[in-house]
Design an enzyme around this catalytic site. Structure first.
Site, PDB file in Angstrom:
ATOM      1  N   SER A 254      83.752  78.394   9.719  1.00 18.15           N
ATOM      2  CA  SER A 254      82.852  77.398  10.301  1.00 18.15           C
ATOM      3  C   SER A 254      81.602  78.107  10.815  1.00 18.15           C
ATOM      4  O   SER A 254      81.515  79.332  10.784  1.00 18.15           O
ATOM      5  CB  SER A 254      83.544  76.675  11.456  1.00 18.15           C
ATOM      6  OG  SER A 254      83.639  77.554  12.554  1.00 18.15           O
ATOM      7  N   LYS A 255      80.677  77.311  11.308  1.00 14.87           N
ATOM      8  CA  LYS A 255      79.401  77.812  11.852  1.00 14.87           C
ATOM      9  C   LYS A 255      79.605  78.961  12.834  1.00 14.87           C
ATOM     10  O   LYS A 255      78.773  79.857  12.926  1.00 14.87           O
ATOM     11  CB  LYS A 255      78.683  76.670  12.591  1.00 14.87           C
ATOM     12  CG  LYS A 255      77.828  75.842  11.671  1.00 14.87           C
ATOM     13  CD  LYS A 255      76.392  76.348  11.709  1.00 14.87           C
ATOM     14  CE  LYS A 255      75.669  76.093  10.425  1.00 14.87           C
ATOM     15  NZ  LYS A 255      75.033  77.250   9.858  1.00 14.87           N
ATOM     16  N   ARG A 256      80.718  78.884  13.569  1.00 15.69           N
ATOM     17  CA  ARG A 256      81.031  79.920  14.549  1.00 15.69           C
ATOM     18  C   ARG A 256      81.005  81.327  13.933  1.00 15.69           C
ATOM     19  O   ARG A 256      80.767  82.317  14.585  1.00 15.69           O
ATOM     20  CB  ARG A 256      82.456  79.674  15.064  1.00 15.69           C
ATOM     21  CG  ARG A 256      82.579  79.309  16.488  1.00 15.69           C
ATOM     22  CD  ARG A 256      84.009  79.015  16.885  1.00 15.69           C
ATOM     23  NE  ARG A 256      84.968  78.748  15.828  1.00 15.69           N
ATOM     24  CZ  ARG A 256      85.868  79.618  15.380  1.00 15.69           C
ATOM     25  NH1 ARG A 256      85.915  80.825  15.870  1.00 15.69           N
ATOM     26  NH2 ARG A 256      86.710  79.273  14.431  1.00 15.69           N
ATOM     27  N   GLY A 258      79.016  82.467  11.785  1.00 18.74           N
ATOM     28  CA  GLY A 258      77.685  82.897  11.325  1.00 18.74           C
ATOM     29  C   GLY A 258      77.227  82.024  10.177  1.00 18.74           C
ATOM     30  O   GLY A 258      77.519  80.836  10.153  1.00 18.74           O
TER      31      GLY A 258
END
Ligand code: GLU
Length: 499
Positions: A254-256, A258
Site C-alpha cells: 500500500s501507499k505506506r 512508498g
C-alpha cells in the site's frame, strides 16, 4: 490467431497501481504468448469514484509500459463500446432477461431495514445476509409499486437449497464455494446503475473472453459471477487469480510502503522494460530461471503453469537492481534519449555533440541506477550549478592546496585546447605534481575539488575531458575564492543515496 482473448478491466479511480500493472502485464503476456487478443475494458460504473482524468492517466501509463491493447478505448473493436458507462442499455436488457426468468427480483428494502437485519443477524450469530420479503413478489406487482414512485434495486435470487459451486482456477487449482456463502446480491442499484459483478459477466461473455486473469481479491466475486453465468445459461470463462502482492514487511502493498503507482516509478527514473521485467516476476517465474528478461523473452517464456498462488513480495532493492541492469545495457544513444527529458525537467544545462553525450554516459553509467540519477551526475558538468561544498573545506585548508589549484589552472589554460583528453589531463596532473612537490591525496583532492566542488566522486580522468578548458579555469578560480572567503555550500544529498 488463436481464440485466446483476455482483458484488463481497470476502474479509473486513480493512477495505475503496480498491482494493476501486474494484472495488465500478465494478461498481455498470455495473449501474446498464445497468439490471442488483449482487450482493455473500462469499469467505470462507480460514477462517484471514476474520473475521465484518472482514465487518461491509466491509459498513458499502460502505453508507457508498452502494453498496447487490441480492442478498447482509443482503438475500438467489434465488441464495443469498451467503457461500461456507455453500455448501460446492454446491462438493462440482461437484467430484464434474468427478471423474466424469475431468477432476480425487485427489492424495496431500505438501507435502514438492511442495516437492522444485519445487526439482528449478528446478534443471533447468523450470517448477515439479506432476507428480502420481496423475493417472491411477481415482477408485475413490483412494477406497479415502482410506477407509483417507489425505488427498488434488482437482486439476484441465490438458489435456496444449498449447493456447491466449483471451478478449477488456473493458478490455485480446485476452488469450491458453498452457495449459501452469499445472500441475494444486487445486480442493479435503485438508480439503475449496474454493479461490478453483473457488468463483468455480461461483458466477459459478450466480448468473448476466454481467460480471466485478475487479482486475488476477486476470488470470492467468482461465486456470484458463476451464479449469473448459470442464470443466463452461459459458459464461464477460465479463471486465474493472481497472487497477492506484499510489501517487504509482509503486509499488503500500500501507499505506506512508498511509491505504488507506475507513474511514480516513471518519475523516479525507472525504465518501462525494467518495471515490466520486475512485475512479471511477481507471482510468476521463468522456466529457465532467468531474472533479467526483455519483453521478447517474457513473451516467449510466459505461461500459466509457472504462476504461484503464494504471496509475492515487492522488493524495491531488487527493482533497483533490475533497473540498473537494463539501464547499463542500453546503447548510449538510446540512454541519452531517455536521460535528456529528466535533465530538461530538472533544468540541468548541457551542451555537447553526440560524441560528448556518449562519453559522458560512459563516465556516469556505472553510477546510475535510475534515469533520475543522471540529474545529479550531469549537474556536475553544468557550470551554473558548480559550487564548492562543505565537504571540501578540509582539503582546501592544506598548505599546498592553493598552489596546486593555481598550477593546475595555469597549465590547463596554457594547453590552448577546447577540451583536454584523458591523457592530456594525466600529463598536466603530473606536471602539477613536479611543480608543487606534492603527491597522493594532497595532489588529487585539491584538483578534484576545483573540478567538481567535492573531494570524492566520478574519476577525473573521465570527467575532465567532458568539461571545456574554459570551464575548468573558471571553476578553479571560483574554488580559490570560496577557500579564501570560507564560503561553502551545504553538501547535497545525492539522488543515488536517497533510494
Ligand atoms: N474493475 C475491477 C478492478 O479494477 C476488475 C475486476 C476483474 O478483472 O474482474 O479490480
Amino acid at each position: 490467431m488463436s481464440n485466446v482473448k483476455v482483458r484488463f478491466a481497470p476502474s479509473p479511480t486513480g493512477y495505475l497501481h503496480v498491482g494493476g500493472a501486474r494484472t495488465a502485464l500478465h494478461n498481455y503476456l498470455y495473449a501474446k504468448r498464445k497468439g490471442g487478443k488483449f482487450i482493455l475494458r473500462v469499469e467505470d460504473t462507480d460514477q462517484e469514484r471514476s474520473t475521465e482524468e484518472a482514465l487518461q492517466m491509466q491509459l498513458q501509463d499502460l502505453k508507457w509500459l508498452g502494453l498496447t491493447w487490441d480492442e478498447g478505448p482509443q482503438v475500438g473493436g467489434d465488441f464495443g463500446p469498451y467503457k461500461q458507462s456507455e453500455r448501460l442499455s446492454i446491462y438493462k436488457k440482461y437484467a430484464d432477461e434474468i427478471l423474466t426468468k424469475g431468477k432476480a427480483y425487485y427489492c424495496f428494502l431500505t438501507d435502514e431495514e438492511i442495516d437492522k437485519q444485519r445487526e439482528d443477524a449478528m446478534k443471533a450469530g447468523r450470517p448477515p445476509q439479506v432476507q428480502s420479503p420481496y423475493r417472491d413478489w411477481s415482477t408485475e406487482k413490483a412494477l406497479t409499486e415502482i410506477k407509483s414512485g417507489k425505488r427498488a434495486v434488482v437482486r439476484f435470487k441465490v438458489p435456496k437449497e444449498a449447493t456447491e459451486y466449483g471451478f478449477t482456477d488456473l493458478v490455485r487449482g480446485d476452488v469450491k464455494f458453498p452457495s449459501d456463502m452469499v445472500g441475494d446480491f444486487v445486480l442493479l442499484r435503485s438508480d439503475g446503475m449496474p454493479v461490478y459483478n453483473f457488468c463483468c459477466v455480461i461483458d466477459d461473455h459478450l466480448m468473448k473472453i476466454t481467460h480471466v486473469l485478475r487479482a486475488e481479491e476477486h476470488l470470492s466475486n467468482t461465486l456470484r459471477q458463476m451464479m449469473i453465468y448459470e442464470a443466463l445459461g452461459w459458459e464461464t470463462p477460465q479463471f486465474a487469480h493472481l497472487s497477492i502482492i506484499l510489501g517487504p514487511d509482509k503486509q499488503k502493498l500500500s501507499k505506506r510502503h512508498g511509491a505504488t503507482s507506475c507513474h511514480e516509478y516513471m518519475e523516479k527514473g525507472f525504465l518501462p522494460e525494467a518495471l515490466n521485467n520486475f512485475i512479471a516476476l511477481l507471482g510468476w517465474s521463468s522456466p529457465k530461471g532467468q531474472e533479467i528478461m526483455s519483453m521478447k523473452e517474457l513473451i516467449e517464456q510466459f505461461d500459466l503453469d509457472r504462476m504461484t498462488s503464494s504471496p509475492a513480495v515487492f522488493d524495491e532493492t531488487k527493482l533497483l537492481w533490475v533497473n540498473e541492469t537494463h539501464l547499463r545495457a542500453l546503447p548510449n544513444a538510446d540512454l541519452w534519449m531517455r536521460v535528456k527529458p529528466f535533465l530538461d525537467k530538472h533544468n540541468v544545462n548541457y551542451s555537447g555533440d553526440s560524441d560528448w553525450q556518449s562519453k559522458s554516459l560512459d563516465a556516469f553509467k556505472p553510477a546510475m541506477r535510475t534515469l533520475l540519477d543522471g540529474v545529479t551526475l550531469f549537474s556536475l558538468l553544468d557550470d551554473e550549478s558548480f559550487a564548492v561544498y562543505e565537504e571540501s573545506r578540509e582539503a582546501l585548508n592544506w598548505t599546498k592546496s592553493e598552489s596546486v589549484i593555481l598550477a593546475w589552472s595555469d597549465l590547463v589554460k596554457a594547453s590552448g585546447k577546447e577540451y583536454l583528453s584523458a591523457l592530456e589531463f594525466e600529463a598536466i596532473q603530473n606536471q602539477v605534481k613536479e611543480k608543487c612537490q606534492v603527491k597522493g591525496k594532497e595532489l588529487f583532492m585539491p584538483i578534484r575539488v576545483s573540478v567538481i566542488g567535492k573531494p570524492h566522486g566520478t574519476e577525473l580522468k573521465l570527467l575532465v575531458p567532458l568539461l571545456k578548458v574554459d570551464s575548468l579555469v573558471k571553476r578553479a578560480s571560483k574554488t580559490i575564492r570560496a577557500a579564501k572567503e570560507k564560503q561553502f555550500k551545504p553538501s547535497p544529498v545525492a539522488e543515488a543515496e536517497k533510494h
